[in-house]
Design a protein around this motif. Structure first.
Motif, mmCIF file in Angstrom:
data_model
loop_
_atom_site.group_PDB
_atom_site.id
_atom_site.type_symbol
_atom_site.label_atom_id
_atom_site.label_comp_id
_atom_site.label_asym_id
_atom_site.label_seq_id
_atom_site.Cartn_x
_atom_site.Cartn_y
_atom_site.Cartn_z
ATOM 1 N N ASP A 366 0.982 -0.624 -0.211
ATOM 2 C CA ASP A 366 0.080 0.052 0.254
ATOM 3 C C ASP A 366 0.969 1.277 -0.169
ATOM 4 O O ASP A 366 0.317 2.790 -0.148
ATOM 5 C CB ASP A 366 -1.025 -0.299 1.093
ATOM 6 C CG ASP A 366 -2.123 -1.592 1.316
ATOM 7 O OD1 ASP A 366 -1.989 -1.835 0.146
ATOM 8 O OD2 ASP A 366 -2.539 -1.318 1.965
ATOM 9 N N PRO A 368 2.480 2.691 -2.433
ATOM 10 C CA PRO A 368 2.950 3.484 -2.965
ATOM 11 C C PRO A 368 1.158 4.993 -3.289
ATOM 12 O O PRO A 368 1.175 5.952 -3.746
ATOM 13 C CB PRO A 368 2.220 3.120 -4.493
ATOM 14 C CG PRO A 368 2.872 1.555 -3.903
ATOM 15 C CD PRO A 368 2.728 1.619 -2.310
ATOM 16 N N LYS A 369 -0.039 4.301 -2.365
ATOM 17 C CA LYS A 369 -0.811 5.450 -2.050
ATOM 18 C C LYS A 369 0.030 6.473 -1.466
ATOM 19 O O LYS A 369 -0.901 7.274 -0.905
ATOM 20 C CB LYS A 369 -1.865 4.911 -1.510
ATOM 21 C CG LYS A 369 -2.367 3.295 -2.456
ATOM 22 C CD LYS A 369 -3.332 2.559 -1.355
ATOM 23 C CE LYS A 369 -3.897 1.431 -1.986
ATOM 24 N NZ LYS A 369 -4.939 0.745 -1.159
ATOM 25 N N SER A 373 4.717 8.507 -3.354
ATOM 26 C CA SER A 373 4.641 6.907 -2.966
ATOM 27 C C SER A 373 6.118 6.254 -3.091
ATOM 28 O O SER A 373 6.885 5.830 -4.418
ATOM 29 C CB SER A 373 3.884 7.175 -5.171
ATOM 30 O OG SER A 373 2.771 7.076 -5.394
ATOM 31 N N LYS A 375 9.370 3.954 -2.820
ATOM 32 C CA LYS A 375 9.475 2.640 -2.594
ATOM 33 C C LYS A 375 10.170 2.003 -0.981
ATOM 34 O O LYS A 375 10.275 2.927 -0.424
ATOM 35 C CB LYS A 375 10.232 2.500 -3.747
ATOM 36 C CG LYS A 375 9.688 2.913 -4.961
ATOM 37 C CD LYS A 375 10.460 2.296 -6.187
ATOM 38 C CE LYS A 375 9.712 2.844 -7.479
ATOM 39 N NZ LYS A 375 10.648 2.089 -9.037
#
Length: 978
Positions: A366, A368-369, A373, A375
């Motif tokens: 989740d 990237p929400k 976004s 990593k």
């Protein structure tokens, strides 16, 4: 207030006018079993903590038990002397220094009295270190939830005083949320056990009458009078640490008197014992690290991340990592982080691997929400510990950064609601830019508490004026965002004067009344948090202050990393006390043995700074208090790398001794051990008194006893025996055809004259690896023992002779290979401190390495002798661990096929001449028995014990029936019988 005037006088801070120290000292010595120290050295030791502030105490008392504490408080009461309770002394706001009698609980009153896993309660003394409590609780899968970065040395008493928090306060709350009850002593001698108070208990207390009834009645009236204002003015945020915890007296909080006393910074009571609430400890943990474009955006993501219920949510920024790289601090660990310029460390916990793995995976899916976004990477086990090490290195990374001005506390730990964190950080950094301040940011993002250590100018009137103005405006920013001036380290002196801004006039009056209930004569840590006269201002009692300039005496070493100033070097210590840890690592061995502040790196650094200033200690290099503190320094060099600010006590000690013995006579021992290379070489040259004859003398009881007596050697020690022939004389030059380079193998005194088989094995290894081995044709020595006794003029001459004699090899770029880590460290460390601008010295520094380092870099395909199925127990020499690391050696030993265990044994305790000295024998044995000697005794007869340090091998040989061998012997297959 008027009732206090006859007691306190009319000065602003009347407790500083105390003058009856001699009579008080005599009374304490007559009435307590513990230690009483009113000497200048002890007063200097405790004059500061980890803050910007400094106040010289009246004296120090080290109680052994509760009876001692009662007697100390009674004596101070009779002499009208203020009292300051102190734990680990790592406070960042100035609450642990005062013109008072300091009680140090950390030496004796450091026990766990009981631990009940069913009730989840632990009863502890105030001087117990947090990690000892957590280790005991973890046996039952429990923990004491608050865990500040100083967990390896902070004490429970100190945590109660400061209302400490830490990383996992997100999981289990602040210290205040984890206190069940307290056994406390008032300045008037009243002793109470306090906790949550039901109405029935309250009525019973009133019925008994006396001082207890007076206090409880007064608290109930205070609570009822100010209840609405308390509810209105106390921010409902995770990290409100400022002020007294009057909210704990509210009916909805159970009239919890113990919790109301938490965070009072020793201004109300003395804590004798604490009953702690323990919480379940998730046994399986995973760490997810997210990389963001910057830390402002990472702060914006915090509210959303909290919905996933992590047990820890910390942040670090790119500047912190840049500073760590520039300081060479945990750089291998920093490399584990994902790409980004702002990072959040999100930890999840559960009771099974499957459950916690699912939590981490779902969260990462989740991610990237989230804003920008990000990593991320999931870490477990040792990798997770390494990433946490990056976070825990935060404070050390912000000070004494090459090319940067000094960073200071002052706005260290304000806190805001987590949902306001992004806005607050942008605003505070805009304000910082206006004043020319900069700082990395790191800390408890999940609870809106971020640490900043700024480049305040604490040495000029204009700089201090800017500092106080900035703090005032920063406080307004925090309050605009609904926050707290202190979110972790307490108010102390850094923020106490700002409390009216946060709480208003009514609550400040409530604080004063609360203080007066417990301490009507204002004897408990006066001037901190709240005071019936006036708290100290931000700019009072500064350790530096307007017009400060560090002293720059003429020295032997050049101190290139400290602008050429010994005085600047002594300012390095910021007081965080990493040298007071005792469970792991090497620093600080003498503290581990004695539990004495003066034998910690921090204590010695503070004494040296005080010596340079000359306010408490008599100035000059002949000071006996400083000499006594340095005498037990083993010169292990661990502080140079384990200390977060690289305090280099081995160098400071050598410099001090060089000047000290310029005015004091030396002992015969100094010449015998300091110039050991000369005696060993001389013995090898005189046919009538060669090694054999010398060994006979060393073995003869009467002669041996006489020699040990003359040299101050402990009678329990055996003086090492010479080898029949040294390596240089017995060596047969090997003729080999090789396409690889020539290397110089250094015939150090210890391996050449005492243990030549190590050099034989090393030469065989290098030849097998395809290198041509050269050795000096005449006696050479690095001069390592000279530093232990301050023979710096002679040590410098040794290095000059080496650079002259071996100039062709140095200039040709020939690698210089060492077997003895302490000898290698001279060329890796002291050489450049003597000759920072000498090009040949620079080349020699760069070309000097241990055998393991050379093989790892220049013979990556080398295959050592095979030992499949065998176990190797490896002990690292202090200098090897500190300056060159053990990684290469461990890897090469594992290539043998053996199972390698690297002991976390710290210093062996021998440390060259140290362990032989009669007066230091007990300390030496204590250190050896910590880990190394029990491990050697426990090892099976088939286990190979490997240690490169001659002293380390001697410690093992003289205390067990085992014999350790050198790494060179282990990988060559050539070894003497164990």
């Amino acid at each position: 207030m008027s009732s206090l005037l006859p007691i306190l006088g009319n000065t602003k801070h009347p407790h500083e006018q105390f003058r009856s120290s001699q009579a008080l000292e005599e009374r304490l010595r007559a009435t307590i079993r513990g230690e009483v120290r009113f000497d200048p050295g002890s007063r200097a030791l405790y004059a500061t903590d980890a803050s910007n502030y400094r106040q010289v105490p009246i004296g120090l008392a080290v109680p052994r038990d509760i009876d001692d504490v009662i007697a100390i408080v009674a004596a101070c009461r009779d002499f009208s002397a203020p009292i300051l309770s102190r734990g680990g002394g790592t406070s960042l706001a100035g609450q642990c220094c005062n013109a008072a009698v300091v009680l140090d609980f950390s030496k004796y009153m450091r026990n766990i009295l009981s631990l009940d896993p069913e009730k989840r309660l632990a009863v502890v003394e105030p001087g117990i270190v947090l990690d000892r409590v957590r280790e005991a609780a973890e046996e039952h899968k429990l923990t004491f939830a608050p865990d500040p970065a100083t967990h390896s040395r902070c004490t429970i008493g100190g945590m109660i005083g400061n209302n400490s928090c830490g990383t996992h306060a997100l999981m289990g709350g602040k210290t205040v949320d984890n206190i069940h009850s307290l056994d406390v002593l008032l300045c008037d001698g009243t002793r109470l056990t306090v906790g949550a108070t039901s109405d029935a208990e309250y009525e019973a207390i009133l019925a008994r009458g006396g001082r207890s009834a007076q206090i409880y009645s007064g608290m109930r009236q205070l609570r009822d009078r100010y209840a609405n204002e308390i509810r209105r003015r106390f921010p409902k945020i995770p990290r409100r640490v400022s002020g007294y915890n009057l909210d704990e007296l509210l009916p909805e909080n159970g009239f919890h008197v113990a919790r109301a006393l938490v965070g009072s910074e020793g201004t109300l009571v003395t804590v004798l014992r604490a009953t702690l609430d323990l919480k379940p400890s998730p046994q399986c943990r995973r760490l997810v690290v997210l990389g963001f474009p910057d830390s402002f955006i990472s702060a914006d993501a915090v509210p959303a991340i909290l919905e996933y219920h992590p047990i820890g949510l910390e942040g670090v920024d790119q500047m912190l990592l840049d500073f760590m790289r520039r300081k060479n601090l945990a750089v291998d660990d920093v490399a584990l982080l994902p790409e980004g310029h702002g990072f959040l460390l999100v930890e999840f916990g559960a009771d099974s691997d499957a459950e916690v793995d699912a939590m981490a995976r779902d969260f990462l899916a989740d991610a990237p929400k989230l804003p920008a976004s990000p990593k991320g990477v999931i870490y477990a086990g040792s990798e997770a510990q390494r990433v946490w090490h990056v976070r825990e290195s935060g404070l050390g990374a912000t000070v004494f950064v090459p090319g940067e001005p000094h960073g200071w506390e002052g706005w260290e730990d304000s806190a805001v609601p987590p949902e306001q964190l992004g806005s607050y950080l942008r605003r505070i950094f805009t304000l910082m830019k206006e004043y020319g301040y900069r700082s990395p940011m790191y800390g408890h993002f999940g609870q809106g508490c971020v640490h900043l250590r700024m480049n305040f100018d604490m040495e000029s009137e204009a700089g201090i004026r800017n500092y106080t103005e900035f703090i005032d405006r920063a406080a307004d920013l925090v309050l605009e965002h609904g926050g707290s001036l202190s979110g972790e380290h307490g108010d102390g002196q850094s923020r106490a004067a700002l409390l009216p801004k946060m709480f208003g006039a009514e609550i400040m009056q409530a604080f004063r009344e609360f203080k007066a209930l417990w301490d009507p004569e204002n004897r408990m840590n006066p001037g901190k948090v709240v005071d019936p006269i006036e708290v100290y201002g931000l700019a009072e009692n500064l350790r530096l202050g307007a017009g400060y300039k560090s002293k720059s005496p003429e020295t032997f070493f050049r101190f290139p990393e400290d602008h050429g100033s010994f005085g600047e070097a002594t300012l390095r210590c910021v007081g965080v006390g990493a040298c007071r840890k005792e469970g792991s690592g090497t620093m600080c061995p003498s503290y581990m043995a004695t539990q004495e502040e003066k034998h910690s790196t921090r204590g010695r650094a503070h004494l040296l700074w005080e010596l340079m200033e000359g306010h408490v200690l008599d100035p000059g290099w002949q000071n006996e208090a400083v000499h006594g503190a340095l005498d037990l320094c083993l010169s292990c060099k661990a502080c140079k790398t384990e200390c977060p600010v690289s305090v280099d006590m081995a160098t400071y000690k050598a410099e001090f001794l060089a000047h000290y013995y310029g005015e004091h006579p030396r002992r015969l021992q100094h010449y015998a051990f300091g110039f050991m290379d000369r005696w060993a070489h001389l013995t090898s040259l005189i046919p009538a008194f060669g090694p054999g004859a010398a060994n006979i003398a060393l073995r003869m009881p009467l002669l041996s006893h006489a020699m040990k007596t003359a040299l101050g050697v402990a009678p329990q020690r055996n003086l090492p025996l010479f080898a029949p022939r040294n390596f240089q004389r017995s060596r047969k030059r090997l003729r080999t055809e090789t396409t690889k380079q020539t290397v110089l193998l250094w015939p150090d005194t210890w391996n050449n004259y005492y243990h030549p088989q190590s050099l034989v094995a090393a030469e065989q290894v290098l030849t097998d690896a395809g290198f041509t081995v050269d050795i000096p044709s005449r006696h050479v020595c690095c001069g390592r023992p000279l530093y232990d006794f301050g023979f710096l003029r002679q040590a410098r001459e040794y290095l000059l002779r080496t650079m002259h004699y071996l100039a062709p090899q140095i200039d040709a770029g020939m690698p210089f290979l060492f077997l003895e880590p302490s000898c290698a460290s001279v060329f890796r460390d002291e050489l450049m401190n003597f000759f920072p601008d000498n090009e040949r010295a620079r080349r020699l520094h760069d070309q000097s390495m241990l055998l393991s380092q050379f093989l790892a870099r220049h013979a990556p395909d080398f295959q050592p002798a095979q030992r499949a199925g065998q176990k190797i127990l490896l002990h690292g020499h202090c200098h090897h661990r500190s300056l060159m690391k053990m990684t290469d050696e461990v890897e090469l030993l594992r290539r043998t096929g053996a199972e390698v265990e690297l002991l976390d044994s710290g210093c062996c305790g021998m440390a060259g001449p140290f362990g032989f000295e009669k007066e230091k024998f007990a300390i030496s044995q204590t250190l050896g028995e910590r880990v190394l000697l029990p491990a050697a005794r426990k090892a099976s007869s088939q286990t190979l014990i490997v240690s490169d340090g001659f002293s380390c091998r001697e410690q093992i040989a003289q205390n067990t029936d085992r014999r350790a061998i050198h790494f060179a012997e282990a990988i060559s297959g050539r070894q003497s019988s164990q």
